[in-house]
Design a protein around this motif. Structure first.
Motif, PDB file in Angstrom:
ATOM      1  N   ASP A 540      15.876  -4.101 -44.180  1.00 15.01           N
ATOM      2  CA  ASP A 540      14.588  -3.533 -43.787  1.00 15.01           C
ATOM      3  C   ASP A 540      13.490  -3.774 -44.824  1.00 15.01           C
ATOM      4  O   ASP A 540      12.405  -3.210 -44.720  1.00 15.01           O
ATOM      5  N   GLY A 541      13.778  -4.557 -45.845  1.00 15.75           N
ATOM      6  CA  GLY A 541      12.769  -4.886 -46.848  1.00 15.75           C
ATOM      7  C   GLY A 541      12.852  -6.365 -47.161  1.00 15.75           C
ATOM      8  O   GLY A 541      13.886  -7.013 -46.935  1.00 15.75           O
ATOM      9  N   LEU A 614      10.964 -18.588 -60.513  1.00 14.14           N
ATOM     10  CA  LEU A 614      10.405 -18.917 -59.203  1.00 14.14           C
ATOM     11  C   LEU A 614      11.325 -18.405 -58.094  1.00 14.14           C
ATOM     12  O   LEU A 614      12.537 -18.633 -58.122  1.00 14.14           O
ATOM     13  N   TYR A 615      10.729 -17.713 -57.127  1.00 12.27           N
ATOM     14  CA  TYR A 615      11.485 -17.140 -56.006  1.00 12.27           C
ATOM     15  C   TYR A 615      10.858 -17.539 -54.681  1.00 12.27           C
ATOM     16  O   TYR A 615       9.653 -17.745 -54.582  1.00 12.27           O
ATOM     17  N   ILE A 616      11.696 -17.611 -53.658  1.00 10.38           N
ATOM     18  CA  ILE A 616      11.213 -17.653 -52.280  1.00 10.38           C
ATOM     19  C   ILE A 616      11.473 -16.264 -51.709  1.00 10.38           C
ATOM     20  O   ILE A 616      12.592 -15.749 -51.786  1.00 10.38           O
ATOM     21  N   VAL A 617      10.437 -15.658 -51.151  1.00 10.11           N
ATOM     22  CA  VAL A 617      10.555 -14.288 -50.628  1.00 10.11           C
ATOM     23  C   VAL A 617      10.729 -14.369 -49.116  1.00 10.11           C
ATOM     24  O   VAL A 617       9.905 -14.939 -48.405  1.00 10.11           O
ATOM     25  N   VAL A 618      11.831 -13.784 -48.641  1.00  9.97           N
ATOM     26  CA  VAL A 618      12.192 -13.848 -47.218  1.00  9.97           C
ATOM     27  C   VAL A 618      11.856 -12.512 -46.562  1.00  9.97           C
ATOM     28  O   VAL A 618      12.256 -11.458 -47.062  1.00  9.97           O
ATOM     29  N   PRO A 619      11.127 -12.505 -45.447  1.00 10.21           N
ATOM     30  CA  PRO A 619      10.738 -11.235 -44.824  1.00 10.21           C
ATOM     31  C   PRO A 619      11.927 -10.507 -44.209  1.00 10.21           C
ATOM     32  O   PRO A 619      12.978 -11.111 -43.958  1.00 10.21           O
ATOM     33  N   LYS A 620      11.755  -9.212 -43.979  1.00 10.13           N
ATOM     34  CA  LYS A 620      12.819  -8.411 -43.379  1.00 10.13           C
ATOM     35  C   LYS A 620      13.165  -8.944 -41.985  1.00 10.13           C
ATOM     36  O   LYS A 620      12.328  -9.503 -41.284  1.00 10.13           O
ATOM     37  N   HIS A 621      14.444  -8.793 -41.637  1.00 12.70           N
ATOM     38  CA  HIS A 621      14.985  -9.164 -40.322  1.00 12.70           C
ATOM     39  C   HIS A 621      14.869 -10.661 -40.029  1.00 12.70           C
ATOM     40  O   HIS A 621      14.935 -11.079 -38.876  1.00 12.70           O
ATOM     41  N   SER A 622      14.694 -11.473 -41.072  1.00 11.78           N
ATOM     42  CA  SER A 622      14.580 -12.919 -40.867  1.00 11.78           C
ATOM     43  C   SER A 622      15.931 -13.518 -40.487  1.00 11.78           C
ATOM     44  O   SER A 622      16.986 -13.104 -40.982  1.00 11.78           O
ATOM     45  N   GLN A 623      15.903 -14.524 -39.595  1.00  9.91           N
ATOM     46  CA  GLN A 623      17.123 -15.227 -39.172  1.00  9.91           C
ATOM     47  C   GLN A 623      16.912 -16.735 -39.234  1.00  9.91           C
ATOM     48  O   GLN A 623      17.284 -17.476 -38.328  1.00  9.91           O
ATOM     49  N   LEU A 624      16.359 -17.181 -40.336  1.00 13.26           N
ATOM     50  CA  LEU A 624      16.025 -18.593 -40.478  1.00 13.26           C
ATOM     51  C   LEU A 624      17.237 -19.477 -40.776  1.00 13.26           C
ATOM     52  O   LEU A 624      17.183 -20.686 -40.590  1.00 13.26           O
ATOM     53  N   GLY A 625      18.304 -18.880 -41.286  1.00 12.30           N
ATOM     54  CA  GLY A 625      19.436 -19.688 -41.728  1.00 12.30           C
ATOM     55  C   GLY A 625      19.106 -20.417 -43.023  1.00 12.30           C
ATOM     56  O   GLY A 625      18.226 -20.012 -43.773  1.00 12.30           O
ATOM     57  N   LEU A 626      19.798 -21.512 -43.295  1.00 12.06           N
ATOM     58  CA  LEU A 626      19.549 -22.277 -44.509  1.00 12.06           C
ATOM     59  C   LEU A 626      18.237 -23.064 -44.379  1.00 12.06           C
ATOM     60  O   LEU A 626      18.023 -23.759 -43.380  1.00 12.06           O
ATOM     61  N   VAL A 627      17.388 -22.933 -45.381  1.00 12.07           N
ATOM     62  CA  VAL A 627      16.082 -23.599 -45.360  1.00 12.07           C
ATOM     63  C   VAL A 627      15.999 -24.561 -46.540  1.00 12.07           C
ATOM     64  O   VAL A 627      16.124 -24.146 -47.698  1.00 12.07           O
ATOM     65  N   CYS A 709      22.927  -5.868 -47.682  1.00 10.10           N
ATOM     66  CA  CYS A 709      22.042  -6.728 -46.876  1.00 10.10           C
ATOM     67  C   CYS A 709      21.215  -7.649 -47.766  1.00 10.10           C
ATOM     68  O   CYS A 709      20.931  -8.793 -47.410  1.00 10.10           O
ATOM     69  N   ARG A 710      20.807  -7.130 -48.910  1.00 16.75           N
ATOM     70  CA  ARG A 710      20.167  -7.955 -49.941  1.00 16.75           C
ATOM     71  C   ARG A 710      20.668  -7.414 -51.272  1.00 16.75           C
ATOM     72  O   ARG A 710      20.863  -6.190 -51.423  1.00 16.75           O
ATOM     73  N   PRO A 711      20.899  -8.270 -52.243  1.00 17.77           N
ATOM     74  CA  PRO A 711      21.356  -7.773 -53.540  1.00 17.77           C
ATOM     75  C   PRO A 711      20.299  -6.880 -54.190  1.00 17.77           C
ATOM     76  O   PRO A 711      19.108  -7.165 -54.094  1.00 17.77           O
ATOM     77  N   GLU A 712      20.768  -5.805 -54.817  1.00 15.11           N
ATOM     78  CA  GLU A 712      19.849  -5.026 -55.654  1.00 15.11           C
ATOM     79  C   GLU A 712      19.488  -5.890 -56.870  1.00 15.11           C
ATOM     80  O   GLU A 712      20.217  -6.819 -57.224  1.00 15.11           O
TER      81      GLU A 712
END
Length: 919
Positions: A540-541, A614-627, A709-712
C-alpha cells in the motif's frame, strides 16, 4: 526559422562583431518580464538596451532609443532583426514615416522597403518608434497573427512630462511591447561599455520600477487596516517572483496570501484560497481588487460559475456582474478558481491585452494527490500564473487576522532579496534582514522548481545564481563544521540544492564542496549499465528498488526505460537520506540531500548536488513485472543481496566499488550505511540471516505476509529530523547506530531494542492504537517479542525499564494517583499489554491483529476503540476482562461490560494486588 531564444539570439547576432552606437542619443533601460523576452544588448552595468520577444505567432525587437534604428553602425544587427522578424523570407517590410532613414538603410542593403503609417497585408514586418498613441492596438493584433515589429524609443523624457508613475502603464511604446514582456522605463541607460555576447546575456535581477507598484499596493489596500483570512479553508503560500508582481497580504513571517501583478496591459490579483474570494469579511478588499483590475474601464465583471458567492457579493455592491461558464471577450474583469488550466492560453492573452484577472486557490491538496509531481509545473493554477510572476506553493499558511502590510514588509521581493544576497556574498561584511534571508531560502528554492527550459526569464536567474554560488563557494557543512539555521550559509545550501535539481549544470559547484560527507573520486562512465528491476509492488506504499549504483556530486545520471513503463508511475530517486532538516537550529548537512522525479518519459536526466544512491521508485499495487532499465553516468556501489551475492563477489564488490554508501539487503530488510563500515564486514550472510529471522518474527506478530510486500529500510545519516531514531520508510538513525545494526555477536548478546522499536512503530495500526497514550508503547511489543523469540533475551534483560522492580514501581505509582488515563502512556501503557501477554501468551495478539485487518466500520475516537479492544480481547481469550481494564483506568462503557457478563470473569488478574495502593 530560428525558434528557441538561443537560436534566435544567434540569428540576430550573426556577423555582429561590435556595438557601434551613435554618441548623441540617451537610451532608456528596458525591463524584461515576459517568459519569451530575452536581452540582445546589455551594457557593463547590466542594463538591457536591446531586447527581443514574441507574442502570439509574431515576434518583436525593441531598441532603447529610436535613433538606434537609423544609425548605419547598427546596420548588421538591424538587417538581422528584420530577417528574424519576417514571417516568411519574402514578406513585406514597412517603415513608419518617422523612420525614413531606416527605410533608406534597409533599401541600401537590398531589402525592399515601403513607407506607411500602419502595417498592411500580407503579414510582414512593421518598423516604428515608440511614441504613437494610435498604433499599439493595431500592432498587437498584427503581431498576434504572425507579424514582426521593430520598434525603438526612450521613456525618460516622456516621464519628465507625464510623471514617472505612469511610464509602465501609459507610455505609448509599453502599450505595444508590454504584451510581449518588454517595457521601456524612465531609467537612463549607460552607454559607456558594451560587450558582444556569445550567448543570450543575463537579465538583470532587479530593475528600479517600484513607483507604480507602490501606488498599486496602496489602491488595493485603501481603507483596509487588517485582513482576516479565517474563512474555514487552509491557504497556500504564494510565491511572488516577477519584476512587476508584489505582495498584498502577508503574515508576520512574510508568508504571502494575497498578491498582485501587472502583465502587459492588464493586471492580476491572486488569493491563496478560493474561500478568500467569497468571504463577506473580505468584501472591502475584493471591491478594491475589482476596481484596480478594471483600470477605470467600464465593462462587465465575469464571475466563473464556480464562484457563485463572489457573484452575489459583487451584485450586492451594484457592480455590473454576470455568471460565466468561461472567459468571454466582452469582459473587463474575469474571476475564477485555480483548479483548471483549460483556459490558460485564453487567460494569458486576455490579461496581456488589458483584462483583469481575479483568481484564487490552494495547491497543497493537488500536491498531496500527485506525489512526485512538481506543483510549480503541474498544478493548473501555476500553469496560468507562472508567466505573471506569481505562483501558488504547496506549503500552507496558518489562517489569522493580519494587519495590512507596512511599507517595510512590502519591501521584500524575491529578486530584490537575491540582489541583496549577491552583494553580501560579493562583499562579505554586508548583512541582510534576517526575515528577508529566511524567506529567500524558501522562495528561492521554490522559484527554481518552475520549469526553465527555453525560457530566458528563468534560465537567466539560474545562470546568475550558479555564478554567484560558485564564486562564493559553498560552505563545507559537516558535523564538525555545522551551519546555523537562518544564516547566509544555510540559504546558500538551500539554493544550491534546488539549482541542481532544476537541471542546471552544477558540476563546478560540486567540485568546490570541500570537506563533504559523501565524497567519491570515481569517474562516472558513459558506458550504459543495463539491469532489471522488479516492477511489482503489491503493498500500500511506494517501494524503492535499489539499483546498486551511485550518482556523484553535481553529476547527472541518464536513466532509460521502455516506452510502456514510462506511463506506469515509476520515479527515479537520487539519495536515501530523506529527512528535511529545514527547521533544525543547526545543520550538519544540507537540509535536503535527495531528489525524486517522475519517469514520465523513456529517457530522463536526473541529478542531485550532494550525490547519492540511485533508486527506481515503484508505485503501490504495481504489476509491471521485470522492467529493463539502462543507466549512464553512475558508478557501482557496494551491494549485497542475501541468497544472490556470493562471499567472493562481496569482497570484490566492497573493495572495488568506492562509492561512499552501500547496502545490505534481504527480501525483508535493507540496511544503508557508509562504505567504511561495510569494508570491515567479511561475510554479511550470518548477519542478514539473523535480520531475516527477526523480520519473520515481526511479520508473525503483526499477522503480515512474509516475505514482506516491500522490504523495510533502515538508513544511517549524519543528522536526522527527530530523536535518536525514527520510524517511517525508511527508518532513520544516526551514524553512531551503524555498529549496532551490523555487529551480529552484539545483537545476540545485548539485543537491538531501538531498531526493533522503530520497526514496531511501522506495524502499528490506527484501528487498535490510542494516541497519544500508546504511540510509544505498543511498538515495544515487537521489541519484547523479537528479543525473547529470536535473540533469546528475556524482557527483563532486553531493556532496563522492564526489570521487575521498575515495573512494580510504575504500577504502584500509577495506582496511587487513582489510575488517571492521562498518565497511561509509554512504559505504563506497555505494562497493560505485557500483563495480558504473560497470562494469555502471544497468540491472542497475533489473532487480533489479523482480525482487525478484516473489520469494517471501525471507530475513530479513543474511547470507542478502547472498548472495542476490551470486547475483542475478552472474546478471544474467553474471559471477561472488564475488571482488569477498569483497574487500568480504561473508560469501559456499560453496554460493553454487559455484553461480556456471560464470560467467566478474570478475578485474579495481575492488578488485584495493587487495587488498594494509596501511595
Amino acid at each position: 526559422m530560428a525558434t528557441s531564444p538561443a537560436a534566435a539570439f544567434e540569428t540576430l547576432m550573426n556577423g555582429v562583431k561590435s556595438w557601434d552606437l551613435p554618441r548623441g542619443p540617451i537610451p532608456s533601460e528596458l525591463l524584461l518580464t515576459g517568459e519569451a523576452a530575452f536581452p540582445v544588448m546589455v551594457n557593463d552595468k547590466g542594463q538591457v538596451l536591446i531586447a527581443a520577444s514574441s507574442y502570439g505567432r509574431g515576434r518583436l525587437v525593441v531598441v532603447s532609443h529610436e535613433g538606434y534604428l537609423c544609425h548605419s553602425g547598427l546596420a548588421p544587427f538591424l538587417l538581422n532583426a528584420v530577417g528574424w522578424l519576417r514571417p516568411s523570407p519574402g514578406a513585406p517590410v514597412t517603415v513608419h514615416p518617422s523612420l525614413a532613414s531606416l527605410a533608406s538603410l534597409l533599401q541600401a542593403s537590398g531589402i525592399e522597403t515601403q513607407i506607411g503609417p500602419q502595417p498592411g497585408e500580407p503579414l510582414g514586418v512593421y518598423c516604428t518608434n515608440a511614441y504613437s498613441d494610435t498604433l499599439p492596438e493595431k500592432l498587437v493584433q498584427f503581431m498576434k497573427r504572425g507579424g514582426g515589429v521593430l520598434t525603438g524609443g526612450q521613456a525618460w523624457y516622456w516621464a519628465s512630462q507625464h510623471g514617472r508613475d505612469k511610464v509602465l502603464s501609459t507610455f505609448p511604446g509599453n502599450q505595444l511591447t508590454g504584451v510581449a514582456g518588454v517595457y521601456f522605463t524612465d531609467v537612463y541607460g549607460d552607454v559607456g561599455r558594451f560587450k558582444v555576447s556569445k550567448k543570450v546575456p543575463k537579465i538583470p535581477l532587479h530593475v528600479r520600477c517600484g513607483v507604480e507598484l507602490r501606488q498599486d499596493q496602496q489602491q488595493l489596500l485603501a481603507g483596509i487596516s487588517e485582513l482576516d483570512i479565517k474563512t474555514g479553508g487552509v491557504p497556500s503560500q504564494l510565491l511572488v517572483h516577477g519584476a512587476l508582481a508584489f505582495p498584498v497580504g502577508l503574515d508576520a513571517s512574510l508568508g504571502c496570501f494575497l498578491a498582485a501583478a501587472r502583465h502587459g496591459r492588464g493586471r492580476v490579483v491572486v488569493a491563496a484560497h478560493e474561500g478568500l474570494l467569497c468571504a463577506p469579511k473580505m468584501r472591502p478588499f475584493l471591491l478594491n481588487a475589482v476596481h484596480w483590475l478594471a483600470r477605470g474601464q467600464k465593462g462587465k465583471v465575469g464571475v466563473n460559475t464556480s464562484l457563485t458567492k463572489l457573484h452575489s457579493l459583487l451584485v450586492e455592491q451594484d457592480l455590473e456582474c454576470t455568471l460565466e461558464s468561461q472567459l468571454t471577450k466582452d469582459l473587463c474583469v474575469y474571476c475564477c478558481v485555480a483548479y483548471s488550466d483549460r483556459e490558460a492560453k485564453k487567460i494569458h492573452e486576455f490579461v496581456a491585452e488589458g483584462g483583469g484577472l481575479l483568481i484564487g486557490g490552494q495547491a497543497w491538496w493537488w500536491a498531496s494527490q500527485n506525489p512526485g509531481r512538481n506543483p510549480l509545473a503541474g498544478f493548473p493554477g501555476n500553469v496560468i500564473l507562472n508567466c505573471f510572476g506569481l505562483s501558488i506553493l504547496p506549503q500552507t499558511l496558518s489562517p489569522g487576522c493580519f494587519p495590512a502590510p507596512t511599507p517595510d514588509m512590502q519591501s521584500y521581493h524575491l529578486r530584490k532579496a537575491l540582489s541583496e544576497f549577491q552583494a553580501v556574498l560579493n562583499h562579505g561584511g554586508e548583512t541582510m534582514e534576517k526575515s528577508h534571508l529566511a524567506k529567500l531560502g524558501v522562495d528561492g528554492a521554490a522559484f527554481l522548481q518552475i520549469p526553465a527550459e527555453g525560457l530566458p526569464a528563468y534560465i537567466s536567474l539560474h545562470r546568475l545564481l550558479r555564478k554567484m554560488l560558485t564564486q562564493a563557494g559553498l560552505p563545507a557543512v559537516s558535523k564538525n563544521n555545522p551551519v546555523a539555521r537562518g544564516s547566509h550559509e544555510a540559504t546558500m545550501l538551500c539554493l544550491a540544492t534546488e539549482l541542481a535539481h532544476s537541471g542546471t549544470d552544477c558540476s563546478q559547484l560540486a567540485q568546490r564542496l570541500g570537506n563533504r560527507t559523501c565524497s567519491s573520486t570515481l569517474p562516472p562512465s558513459d558506458h550504459p549499465i543495463a539491469l532489471e528491476i522488479n516492477g511489482n509492488n503489491p503493498g500500500d506504499g511506494e517501494a524503492w528498488v535499489s539499483t546498486g549504483l551511485y550518482v556523484l556530486e553535481g553529476q547527472s545520471a541518464e536513466v532509460s526505460l521502455p516506452e510502456a513503463a514510462a506511463s506506469a508511475g515509476l520515479k527515479v530517486q537520487i539519495g536515501c537520506h530523506t529527512d528535511d532538516l529545514t527547521n533544525a537550529s543547526q545543520l550538519s548537512r544540507a537540509p535536503v540531500v535527495t531528489h525524486q522525479c517522475c519517469m514520465d518519459r523513456p529517457q530522463r536526466s536526473v541529478s542531485c548536488l550532494w550525490g547519492g544512491l540511485l533508486y527506481i521508485v515503484v508505485p503501490k499495487h504495481s504489476q509491471l513485472g521485470l522492467v529493463p532499465v539502462t543507466i549512464r553516468r553512475a558508478v557501482p556501489a557496494p551491494y549485497y543481496k542475501l541468497g544472490k551475492t556470493t562471499r567472493e563477489e562481496w569482497r570484490r564488490n566492497v573493495k572495488e566499488n568506492a562509492a561512499p554508501w552501500g547496502e545490505l539487503a534481504t527480501d525483508n530488510i535493507i540496511l544503508t550505511v557508509p562504505t567504511t563500515h561495510l569494508q570491515a564486514l567479511e561475510d554479511p550472510e550470518p548477519l542478514l540471516r539473523l535480520w531475516d529471522q527477526m523480520m519473520q518474527a515481526i511479520a508473525r506478530l503483526a499477522a503480515q505476509p512474509f516475505p514482506f510486500c516491500r522490504p523495510e529500510r533502515i538508513v544511517a545519516d549524519v543528522q536526522i529530523s527527530a530523536g535518536w531514531m525514527h520510524s517511517g520508510y525508511p527508518i532513520m538513525c544516526h551514524l553512531e547506530s551503524v555498529q549496532e545494526l551490523l555487529h551480529e555477536p552484539s545483537m545476540k548478546s545485548r539485543g537491538l531494542w531501538g531498531p526493533i522499536h522503530e520497526l514496531g512503530h511501522n506495524q502499528q495500526r490506527h484501528a487498535w492504537e490510542f494516541p497519544p497514550h500508546t504511540t510509544e508503547a505498543t511498538c515495544n511489543l515487537w521489541s519484547v517479542y523479537v528479543h525473547e523469540t529470536v535473540l533469546g533475551i528475556p524482557r527483563a534483560l532486553a531493556h532496563c525499564a522492564l526489570r521487575p522492580a521498575e515495573r512494580e514501581k510504575r504500577i504502584k505509582a500509577y495506582r496511587s494517583k487513582g489510575a488517571p488515563l492521562q498518565d497511561w502512556n509509554v512504559w505504563t501503557a506497555l505494562e497493560t499489554y505485557l500483563q495480558l501477554q504473560e497470562t494469555f501468551g502471544w497468540e491472542p495478539f497475533t489473532q487480533l491483529f489479523a482480525d482487525y485487518q478484516t473489520f469494517s466500520g471501525l471507530p475513530k475516537d479513543n474511547t470507542s476503540k478502547m472498548n472495542l479492544w476490551v470486547k475483542k480481547f475478552s472474546e478471544k481469550v474467553q474471559k471477561n476482562l472488564v475488571p482488569f481494564f477498569q483497574a487500568w483506568g480504561w473508560p469501559v462503557q456499560k453496554e460493553v461490560a454487559n455484553s461480556l457478563a456471560c464470560l467467566p470473569c478474570w478475578l485474579e488478574h495481575p492488578m488485584t494486588v495493587y487495587m488498594d495502593t494509596k501511595e
